[in-house]
Design an enzyme around this catalytic site. Structure first.
Site, PDB file in Angstrom:
ATOM      1  N   GLU A 152       8.937  -4.227  10.653  1.00 11.25           N
ATOM      2  CA  GLU A 152       9.424  -2.963  10.096  1.00 11.25           C
ATOM      3  C   GLU A 152      10.001  -2.063  11.184  1.00 11.25           C
ATOM      4  OE1 GLU A 152       6.722  -1.034   7.390  1.00 11.25           O
ATOM      5  OE2 GLU A 152       7.960   0.779   7.257  1.00 11.25           O
ATOM      6  N   ASP A 210      -1.077  -5.997  -0.133  1.00 13.42           N
ATOM      7  CA  ASP A 210      -1.474  -5.326   1.105  1.00 13.42           C
ATOM      8  C   ASP A 210      -2.971  -5.075   1.127  1.00 13.42           C
ATOM      9  OD1 ASP A 210       0.515  -4.885   2.985  1.00 13.42           O
ATOM     10  OD2 ASP A 210       1.336  -3.172   1.899  1.00 13.42           O
ATOM     11  N   GLU A 246      -1.686  -5.346   8.627  1.00 14.82           N
ATOM     12  CA  GLU A 246      -0.880  -4.797   9.727  1.00 14.82           C
ATOM     13  C   GLU A 246      -1.547  -5.035  11.074  1.00 14.82           C
ATOM     14  OE1 GLU A 246      -0.107  -0.647   8.943  1.00 14.82           O
ATOM     15  OE2 GLU A 246       0.827  -1.071   7.006  1.00 14.82           O
ATOM     16  N   ASP A 286       0.841  -1.203   0.000  1.00 20.48           N
ATOM     17  CA  ASP A 286       0.000   0.000   0.000  1.00 20.48           C
ATOM     18  C   ASP A 286       0.875   1.251   0.000  1.00 20.48           C
ATOM     19  OD1 ASP A 286       0.877  -0.223   2.591  1.00 20.48           O
ATOM     20  OD2 ASP A 286      -1.097  -0.008   3.525  1.00 20.48           O
ATOM     21  N   SER A 287       2.205   1.053  -0.033  1.00 22.71           N
ATOM     22  CA  SER A 287       3.128   2.171  -0.293  1.00 22.71           C
ATOM     23  C   SER A 287       2.857   2.738  -1.687  1.00 22.71           C
ATOM     24  CB  SER A 287       4.584   1.722  -0.154  1.00 22.71           C
ATOM     25  OG  SER A 287       4.808   0.507  -0.863  1.00 22.71           O
ATOM     26  N   LYS A 340      -1.497  -9.333   2.857  1.00 17.00           N
ATOM     27  CA  LYS A 340      -0.747  -8.903   4.053  1.00 17.00           C
ATOM     28  C   LYS A 340      -1.593  -7.872   4.784  1.00 17.00           C
ATOM     29  CE  LYS A 340       3.146  -6.064   3.877  1.00 17.00           C
ATOM     30  NZ  LYS A 340       2.713  -4.863   4.615  1.00 17.00           N
TER      31      LYS A 340
HETATM   32  O1  KIV Z   1       3.543  -1.108   1.654  1.00 22.52           O
HETATM   33  C1  KIV Z   1       4.713  -1.493   1.692  1.00 22.52           C
HETATM   34  O2  KIV Z   1       5.535  -1.215   0.811  1.00 22.52           O
HETATM   35  C2  KIV Z   1       5.120  -2.315   2.818  1.00 22.52           C
HETATM   36  C3  KIV Z   1       6.585  -2.581   2.992  1.00 22.52           C
HETATM   37  C4  KIV Z   1       7.263  -1.394   3.526  1.00 22.52           C
HETATM   38  C5  KIV Z   1       6.825  -3.789   3.809  1.00 22.52           C
HETATM   39  O3  KIV Z   1       4.314  -2.718   3.598  1.00 22.52           O
END
Ligand code: KIV
Length: 272
Positions: A190, A91, A123, A52-53, A121
């Site tokens: 992280e 994510d 959090e 989600d980056s 994934k």
């Molecule tokens: O969204 C992302 O890029 C991440 C990584 C930093 C692990 O969750």
């Protein structure tokens, strides 16, 4: 160190587990589009994370919170169309799994059905364990994410190193065990102290992938745009830059502009 897993035709969660057992480190990077995903997959990268980056590096938001489920599915589908070998993890965006495990399951199902990804994934630890359990009960592989969890930025107010107090460290270790017992296939840690990450990686049976968590874990992940030097305004200590693409692209585009304006491009061989 064994390198046998570099030749597997498709990386699965089982392969990652075997890599941990054999001591072969797992290499993971983010990707958000078809073209980069194709290049990455061709290199033999083990895991591609549609992070989600994307909210930051693709859409220009200042946090990961605004990206939507539809947008994540768009990025994930583009990546999946390019990938033959790597495990593709997506994510779950902010607001699609917290506090409502039924909604979490339907979000995860949409990601899997509409993008064709291999896993999701999310959090958090104890706070999201009902969602984790429900998603896992549908046979969807889940990767956890502890330590600095960018979707909670407004709770913490800062991106500094996490789990530096004893209380936070104890909770992180408990959460890692909880996610493992639930059946997660891997956990991202992280921006936490390297010693703590090493302790978690040695205590739990599933692969621990670090970002800013030192080397004594089972693998590493970086954001592609950071390690390629595209996002030049982001320089945390844990980041190693392998290229300076921003400069290289600027150079190429400047040369193109000059060639267009000076009538050097196109020349006779470049026309019909
Ligand atoms: O969204 C992302 O890029 C991440 C990584 C930093 C692990 O969750």
């Amino acid at each position: 160190m064994s390198t046998s897993y570099r030749n597997v035709p498709k990386v699965t969660t089982h392969v990652l587990q075997e890599m941990k057992l054999q001591g072969e480190k797992i290499a993971m990077l983010t990707a958000y589009d078809y073209s980069f995903a194709k290049i990455l997959d061709g290199t033999g990268i083990d895991v591609i994370l549609v992070g989600d980056s994307a909210s930051n590096v693709m859409a220009g938001h200042s946090s990961t919170l605004p990206i939507t489920l539809n947008e994540m599915i768009y990025h994930a589908s583009s990546v999946v169309r390019a990938v033959r070998r790597a495990l593709v993890v997506v994510d779950m965006p902010f607001g699609t799994y917290q506090g409502n495990s039924k909604e979490a399951l339907s979000s995860a199902i949409r990601i899997m059905k509409e993008s064709g990804a291999d896993a999701v994934k999310l959090e958090g630890g104890k706070e999201v364990i009902e969602s984790v359990d429900r998603i896992l009960s549908a046979g969807i592989p889940v990767m956890g994410h502890l330590g600095l969890t960018p979707q909670s930025i407004h709770k913490f107010g800062t991106y500094v190193v996490r789990a530096t107090t004893e209380e936070e460290a104890i909770k992180l270790v408990e959460d890692a065990h909880l996610l493992t017992r639930s059946g997660c296939f891997s956990i991202v840690l992280e921006k936490i102290p390297a010693k703590l990450a090493a302790k978690v990686a040695s205590e739990i049976k599933i692969p621990v992938i670090g970002i800013g968590a030192g080397r004594d874990v089972d693998g590493q992940v970086l954001v592609l745009h950071d390690m390629l030097g595209i996002t030049i305004d982001f320089s945390p200590r844990f980041l190693r830059r392998y290229n300076n693409l921003a400069e290289s692209v600027q150079g190429s585009v400047t040369a193109y502009i000059n060639d267009v304006k000076s009538l050097d491009f196109p020349n006779e061989r470049e026309q019909y």
